[in-house]
Design a protein around this motif. Structure first.
Motif, mmCIF file in Angstrom:
data_model
loop_
_atom_site.group_PDB
_atom_site.id
_atom_site.type_symbol
_atom_site.label_atom_id
_atom_site.label_comp_id
_atom_site.label_asym_id
_atom_site.label_seq_id
_atom_site.Cartn_x
_atom_site.Cartn_y
_atom_site.Cartn_z
ATOM 1 N N ARG A 1 0.850 -1.182 0.000
ATOM 2 C CA ARG A 1 0.000 0.000 0.000
ATOM 3 C C ARG A 1 0.888 1.236 0.000
ATOM 4 O O ARG A 1 1.905 1.296 0.655
ATOM 5 N N VAL A 2 0.447 2.225 -0.700
ATOM 6 C CA VAL A 2 1.135 3.507 -0.717
ATOM 7 C C VAL A 2 0.497 4.382 0.343
ATOM 8 O O VAL A 2 -0.711 4.533 0.391
ATOM 9 N N ALA A 3 1.325 4.924 1.214
ATOM 10 C CA ALA A 3 0.792 5.819 2.244
ATOM 11 C C ALA A 3 0.055 6.946 1.570
ATOM 12 O O ALA A 3 0.480 7.470 0.549
ATOM 13 N N GLY A 10 -3.697 2.449 11.634
ATOM 14 C CA GLY A 10 -4.761 1.457 11.704
ATOM 15 C C GLY A 10 -4.793 0.477 10.549
ATOM 16 O O GLY A 10 -5.821 -0.125 10.288
ATOM 17 N N VAL A 11 -3.672 0.320 9.871
ATOM 18 C CA VAL A 11 -3.598 -0.654 8.778
ATOM 19 C C VAL A 11 -2.521 -1.690 9.102
ATOM 20 O O VAL A 11 -1.656 -1.469 9.948
ATOM 21 N N SER A 15 1.613 -3.974 5.020
ATOM 22 C CA SER A 15 1.124 -3.360 3.784
ATOM 23 C C SER A 15 1.723 -1.974 3.564
ATOM 24 O O SER A 15 1.472 -1.349 2.539
ATOM 25 N N LEU A 16 2.499 -1.512 4.535
ATOM 26 C CA LEU A 16 3.109 -0.180 4.447
ATOM 27 C C LEU A 16 4.541 -0.275 3.959
ATOM 28 O O LEU A 16 5.157 -1.343 3.982
ATOM 29 N N GLU A 17 5.066 0.859 3.564
ATOM 30 C CA GLU A 17 6.480 0.942 3.207
ATOM 31 C C GLU A 17 7.307 0.642 4.452
ATOM 32 O O GLU A 17 7.092 1.242 5.510
ATOM 33 N N LEU A 18 8.239 -0.286 4.327
ATOM 34 C CA LEU A 18 9.137 -0.622 5.435
ATOM 35 C C LEU A 18 10.518 -0.083 5.114
ATOM 36 O O LEU A 18 10.931 -0.044 3.952
#
Length: 108
Positions: A1-3, A10-11, A15-18
């Motif tokens: 997922r793109v921020a 809350g996601v 799914s976020l950039e690490l």
């Protein structure tokens, strides 16, 4: 997922950039995470707290930041417009780390 599509709070963190965490001041080894993959949002908040010497501020994780400042910075994080100069309020930055963790617990 793109921020910014739905935000970073809350996601599912996978799914976020690490980013690879670069560690922290050696005298604070309890916060030492060098080489670990963490959500970029947490790395940015940590970097800003350290930049403004918040780690030495008494009660930084105990005192809440101002609600309007927290919301403003949260919006900047959710839309990828956050920079280290977005705020100097270390209590707001620390509050957002707590909000991130709380939302993580509520979604799990």
């Amino acid at each position: 997922r793109v921020a910014g599509e739905q935000g970073v709070f809350g996601v599912d963190p996978t799914s976020l950039e690490l980013v690879t965490d670069g560690g922290i001041i050696p005298s604070f080894s309890f916060l030492y995470l060098q080489g670990r993959q963490i959500p970029a949002v947490l790395a940015e908040l940590k970097k800003a707290i350290i930049h403004y010497n918040g780690i030495m501020s008494e009660g930084v994780f105990r005192l809440a930041g101002e609600a309007t400042e927290i919301q403003r910075v949260k919006q900047a994080l959710n839309t990828k417009k956050f920079s280290i100069t977005s705020t100097k309020d270390v209590n707001a930055l620390a509050s957002l780390i707590k909000v991130y963790c709380l939302r993580l617990c509520l979604t799990g």
